[in-house]
Design an enzyme around this catalytic site. Structure first.
Site, PDB file in Angstrom:
ATOM      1  N   TYR A 161      49.631  12.261  85.146  1.00 57.84           N
ATOM      2  CA  TYR A 161      49.115  11.383  86.237  1.00 57.84           C
ATOM      3  C   TYR A 161      47.780  12.413  86.700  1.00 57.84           C
ATOM      4  O   TYR A 161      47.277  11.710  87.199  1.00 57.84           O
ATOM      5  CB  TYR A 161      50.231  11.980  86.903  1.00 57.84           C
ATOM      6  CG  TYR A 161      50.374  11.320  88.485  1.00 57.84           C
ATOM      7  CD1 TYR A 161      50.369  10.104  88.386  1.00 57.84           C
ATOM      8  CD2 TYR A 161      50.363  12.556  89.878  1.00 57.84           C
ATOM      9  CE1 TYR A 161      50.862   9.485  89.983  1.00 57.84           C
ATOM     10  CE2 TYR A 161      50.325  11.652  90.812  1.00 57.84           C
ATOM     11  CZ  TYR A 161      50.345  10.728  91.106  1.00 57.84           C
ATOM     12  OH  TYR A 161      50.536   9.114  92.422  1.00 57.84           O
ATOM     13  N   ARG A 234      54.953  22.255 100.569  1.00 56.30           N
ATOM     14  CA  ARG A 234      54.072  20.853 100.411  1.00 56.30           C
ATOM     15  C   ARG A 234      54.155  20.871 102.692  1.00 56.30           C
ATOM     16  O   ARG A 234      54.389  20.477 103.127  1.00 56.30           O
ATOM     17  CB  ARG A 234      55.288  19.816 100.822  1.00 56.30           C
ATOM     18  CG  ARG A 234      55.463  20.357  98.818  1.00 56.30           C
ATOM     19  CD  ARG A 234      54.277  19.831  97.652  1.00 56.30           C
ATOM     20  NE  ARG A 234      54.871  19.631  96.042  1.00 56.30           N
ATOM     21  CZ  ARG A 234      55.321  20.779  95.782  1.00 56.30           C
ATOM     22  NH1 ARG A 234      54.613  22.167  96.002  1.00 56.30           N
ATOM     23  NH2 ARG A 234      55.554  20.642  94.311  1.00 56.30           N
TER      24      ARG A 234
END
Ligand code: NAD
Length: 345
Positions: A161, A234
């Site tokens: 990705y 995150r």
């Protein structure tokens, strides 16, 4: 006193805007964003059959086409003034760690879309890149320092990705350098919100956790399973900040051919994310950790110095506010599905 930012859109209300991947989360919301701002010619494209699109905005032309095929991209870009390519085969960590070939194949989409946009004489081209383009060596510690734009090189992107995103960014830069097409690239950091994937294996952490809390409340199950040890960190950006940011980036001359972070810098651990969702749902669950599940890098945050400096703005919806809206929407979907209804909003 606020500094004026460098955004200057000359886009006319009846100029044709083409949006790839619009059956999905972000591009669907982008179609709605432009529609709500009075743009009258929006062409939305996705390979999914129409009934599977997350959003279909009234008045927006919706085409089902596979954009990894060049002839389809030519048709898609005919007459376009601006092209936004957000089509990609992707999902959360569970998907991108397992299906690297599918992720890499998205390079065909950008390769054909950018060529077709250029041939069609489009004035501007947008590509949705990702924080996964960053060097993974810099993301091994949960107490990360935020990633700044130059951290993508020397390159050691997420396999599959992330490398596709880096290569597609390079295409964008060369189309500007060699052919004069104004290209723009945003590296999104974890986008979430209503209309996003919330089950089925491609969902991201905020939606997955909202769903698990809703399910637990509904079924009386008192345990929640968390991927990894919950200490991974995150930042998460609310969808409305994402669509606004795409518009600002696309219309900023200082950002031509220059990848820029588009993300929140509110860093949280997954454990903290679960606590916020539990508070919203008014419950407290027993936590189980699945240490074998895909968990991605240890930590990742967005360094927003560049976006603040150039756009005098950064994504600013708090995680709590964004999660409240997301939780409410997923709960509606969950209940509707349980009752055998499809919700149309
Ligand atoms: P999504 O999966 O909801 O939407 C992507 C859409 O692209 C899907 O509807 C899919 O059917 C479509 N698509 C895939 N292959 C296609 C093809 N060959 N032709 C036409 N359509 C095709 O994903 P999203 O979250 O809306 O992501 C949009 C973009 O933003 C993607 O490029 C993604 O890599 C990027 N991005 C998203 C996030 C995030 O947190 N959601 C983070 C970083 C980058």
């Amino acid at each position: 006193m606020t500094k004026k930012n460098a955004v200057n859109s000359e886009l006319k209300k009846d100029d044709l805007i083409v949006i790839g991947g619009a059956g999905g989360f972000i591009a669907g919301s982008l179609a709605r964003y432009f529609h709500n701002r009075g743009f009258t010619r929006i062409r939305a494209i996705d390979k999914k059959p129409l009934p599977e699109w997350y959003q279909r905005v009234p008045g927006v032309e919706c085409l089902c086409m596979d954009l990894s095929i060049e002839a389809n991209c030519r048709k898609a870009c005919e007459g376009a003034v601006e092209v936004y390519n957000l089509a990609a085969d992707m999902g959360g960590m569970g998907f991108i760690e397992r299906f690297r070939i599918e992720c890499l194949r998205s390079i065909l989409i950008n390769t054909h879309m950018i060529e077709s946009a250029w041939r069609a004489g489009a004035k501007r081209y947008f590509f949705s890149s990702s924080a996964c383009a960053y060097n993974t060596d810099l993301q091994k510690d949960p107490k990360v320092r935020a990633l700044k734009e130059s951290d993508a090189y020397p390159a050691m992107a997420e396999r599959g990705y992330g490398w596709e995103k880096l290569m597609s960014e390079m295409f964008c830069q060369e189309y500007w350098a060699e052919r004069g097409l104004k290209t723009f690239m945003a590296r999104f950091h974890n986008v979430y919100g209503p209309w996003g994937t919330w089950d089925g294996g491609r969902e991201k952490a905020p939606a997955a956790i909202c769903r698990k809390v809703i399910e637990a409340k509904d079924t009386g199950n008192t345990t929640i399973t968390i991927w990894g040890d919950g200490k991974q960190t995150r930042s998460f950006m609310f969808i409305d900040d994402c669509t606004k940011g795409i518009d600002m980036i696309m219309h900023c001359e200082d950002l031509i051919a220059t990848p820029i972070n588009l993300g929140s810098h509110e860093l949280v651990s997954i454990n903290k994310l679960v606590s916020i969702v539990e508070e919203i749902g008014g419950t407290k669950l027993k936590r189980e950790y699945d240490l074998d599940a895909p968990k991605g890098v240890a930590g990742r945050n967005s360094d927003n110095r560049m976006i603040r400096k150039i756009l005098n703005w950064e994504p600013d919806t708090t995680l709590r506010d964004g999660l409240k809206a997301t939780y409410k929407w997923i709960e509606q979907q969950y209940m509707a599905r349980k009752a055998g209804r499809q919700i149309v909003i």
